[in-house]
Design an enzyme around this catalytic site. Structure first.
Site, PDB file in Angstrom:
ATOM      1  CE  LYS A   1       2.154   0.572  -2.930  1.00 32.14           C
ATOM      2  NZ  LYS A   1       2.700   1.952  -2.874  1.00 32.14           N
TER       3      LYS A   1
ATOM      4  CD  GLU B   1       5.791  -6.742  -2.816  1.00 33.15           C
ATOM      5  OE1 GLU B   1       5.352  -7.890  -2.513  1.00 33.15           O
ATOM      6  OE2 GLU B   1       5.107  -5.888  -3.396  1.00 33.15           O
TER       7      GLU B   1
ATOM      8  CB  SER C   1      -0.687   7.564  -5.919  1.00 33.21           C
ATOM      9  OG  SER C   1       0.604   8.138  -5.895  1.00 33.21           O
TER      10      SER C   1
HETATM   11  C1  LIG Z   1       3.571   2.409  -3.922  1.00 37.63           C
HETATM   12  C2  LIG Z   1       3.200   3.746  -4.366  1.00 37.63           C
HETATM   13  C3  LIG Z   1       3.208   4.086  -5.731  1.00 37.63           C
HETATM   14  C4  LIG Z   1       3.689   3.152  -6.795  1.00 37.63           C
HETATM   15  O1  LIG Z   1       2.963   1.986  -6.942  1.00 37.63           O
HETATM   16  P1  LIG Z   1       2.020   1.717  -8.198  1.00 37.63           P
HETATM   17  O2  LIG Z   1       1.703   0.288  -8.105  1.00 37.63           O
HETATM   18  O3  LIG Z   1       2.797   2.082  -9.420  1.00 37.63           O
HETATM   19  O4  LIG Z   1       0.845   2.596  -8.029  1.00 37.63           O
HETATM   20  C5  LIG Z   1       2.770   5.343  -6.081  1.00 37.63           C
HETATM   21  N1  LIG Z   1       2.375   6.241  -5.161  1.00 37.63           N
HETATM   22  C6  LIG Z   1       2.367   5.965  -3.843  1.00 37.63           C
HETATM   23  C7  LIG Z   1       1.925   7.008  -2.881  1.00 37.63           C
HETATM   24  C8  LIG Z   1       2.781   4.706  -3.410  1.00 37.63           C
HETATM   25  O5  LIG Z   1       2.780   4.438  -2.107  1.00 37.63           O
END
Ligand SMILES: *Cc1c(COP(=O)(O)O)cnc(C)c1O
Length: 429
Positions: A100, A122, A389
């Site tokens: 993010k 948010e 992610s």
């Molecule tokens: C917020 C988050 C997601 C989901 O958000 P996307 O917009 O679908 O990428 C996935 N993995 C992590 C670690 C997150 O913090």
């Protein structure tokens, strides 16, 4: 990169002038807010072609976030499964622990360029809130974060982080008190003052230009990963897997491979307690077209078009809609969308921790779990690139409390020390 927007080469990546990907996206907001969105679009399009802006962002990505994040060959996990070879794009190693930060730095840089005093947003798991609070602290803007009360309780460490970083955390007590209600509250606050503040949306959702802009900021993942895996394996990956909440990490990695028809793309949605239970957040798999938070999406809704409560063990995936580009890629079948349950995700969480020494976020664990399933059905010479992610530090207490390790731990002297860690997602080939 000379231009964040690659109009010439990306045939499936560009929305039309009104922000539509096929029939999805656009901008369905009150007139007053539409003027603000038009401003954001104009300013973003200028920024995306401004060498200074691009250089500032590239510098922050390198020296602040620590990019490029590595691609790691998950040798132990791949050997254990006995099928395709799994590679991990390590977004968990970014400063603040997830992907993010990539779009937050871009959004806050843009906010500064537009002369805004405050950024608002948010947050679900608290990851977007922490990333935005971080970028705001670095670049000297005020920051208000709206967060469902349930998530405030579940993600206490992230709430503390945001406060330490100087953000104001505003608990949202309406509805299911989770992500969707936090978005509603943030939109309402934005409407009240769209001039001095700017809403930094946390995924590839919301009205145009956010789905395109957030995707562009996240595309650094795919640009790097493509180069990295080609240098490691000598060719493009056969498969790319990412979890899908709003869809930003998935679009970030998919965007670099979208025109490569031989690369299979998989988006993994949260099946929660099971699709048949009704407690899930698998919007593309189970939803239908509708309007949500200012854009056209495929969403989980009642017969009046109101979003229904959704659920996932991973707060970051707990959203009733999906980014418009995903909806489009779903309809034209360029990406296959699948699901993983809470239990399968927890198993992957433990498996990756034990086998590779990497504790993944519960969100990312959905992608890992699907990669494990997919690997079993493929030969050893195939490759799977997983977008990891985020890291799982924020989830460890919750997992240990609700899915005690003893249920997964193999018996003493067991022939296979990993056996139980893969039992539900299918053991091995
Ligand atoms: C917020 C988050 C997601 C989901 O958000 P996307 O917009 O679908 O990428 C996935 N993995 C992590 C670690 C997150 O913090």
């Amino acid at each position: 990169m000379t231009n964040l927007i690659n109009k010439e080469i990306d045939t499936l990546n560009m929305p039309d002038d009104k922000g539509f990907f096929g029939e999805y996206g656009g901008s369905f907001v009150p007139e007053q807010l539409q003027r603000v969105m038009d401003d954001v679009t104009t300013e973003y399009e200028k920024a995306a072609e401004d060498p200074d802006f691009i250089q500032q962002l590239a510098d922050l990505n390198e020296h602040y976030t620590g990019r490029p994040s590595p691609v790691f060959y998950a040798r132990n996990l791949s050997r254990e499964i006995g099928g395709a070879q799994i590679y991990l794009k390590r977004e968990d190693l970014n400063h603040t622990g997830a992907h993010k930060i990539n779009h937050c730095l871009g959004e806050v840089l843009l906010a500064k360029r537009m002369g805004k005093k405050k950024v608002i947003a948010e947050t679900g798991a608290g990851q977007h809130g922490v990333a935005l609070a971080t970028a705001a602290a670095l670049l000297g803007l005020e920051c208000d974060i709206y967060m469902g009360e349930i998530d405030v309780m579940k993600e206490a460490p992230n709430v503390s982080r945001m406060k330490i970083l100087g953000a104001k955390v505003i608990p949202v007590k309406s509805g299911t008190r989770t992500l969707k209600d936090a978005v509603d509250a943030a939109f309402k606050a934005y409407l009240e003052d769209p001039v001095t503040q700017i809403y930094c949306i946390g995924s590839v959702v919301g009205p145009h230009p956010f789905p395109m802009m957030v995707r562009d900021f996240q595309s650094v993942i795919g640009v790097e990963a493509r180069r990295q895996i080609v240098s490691m394996t000598g060719r493009l990956p056969d498969n790319v897997v990412a979890c899908v909440g709003g869809g930003s990490n998935a679009m970030g990695i998919f965007s670099a491979f979208i025109d490569d028809k031989d690369v299979n793309l998989y988006g993994v949605e949260p099946a929660g307690m099971g699709l048949e239970s009704g407690s899930h957040a698998a919007s593309l798999t189970m939803g239908s077209p509708g309007l949500l938070h200012g854009f056209k999406t495929i969403m989980i809704q009642d017969d009046k078009g109101q979003p229904l409560p959704v659920y996932s063990i991973a707060s970051g995936l707990d959203y009733p809609g999906t980014g418009p580009q995903h909806c489009f890629l779903h309809d034209i079948k360029r990406v296959e969308y699948t699901t993983i349950t809470d239990r399968e995700a927890v198993e992957a969480f433990y498996a990756l921790s034990r086998m590779e020494g990497i504790i993944p976020a519960l969100e990312s664990s959905h992608a890992v779990a699907y990669a494990v399933k997919l690997a079993q059905s493929l030969d050893k010479d195939k490759t799977i690139l997983v977008n990891l992610s985020g890291r799982g530090d924020k989830d460890i207490d919750f997992v240990m409390h609700n899915y005690p390790l003893v249920e997964y731990e193999p018996e003493e002297n067991s022939q296979n020390r990993y056996k139980e860690f893969l039992s539900h997602i299918g053991g091995r080939k």
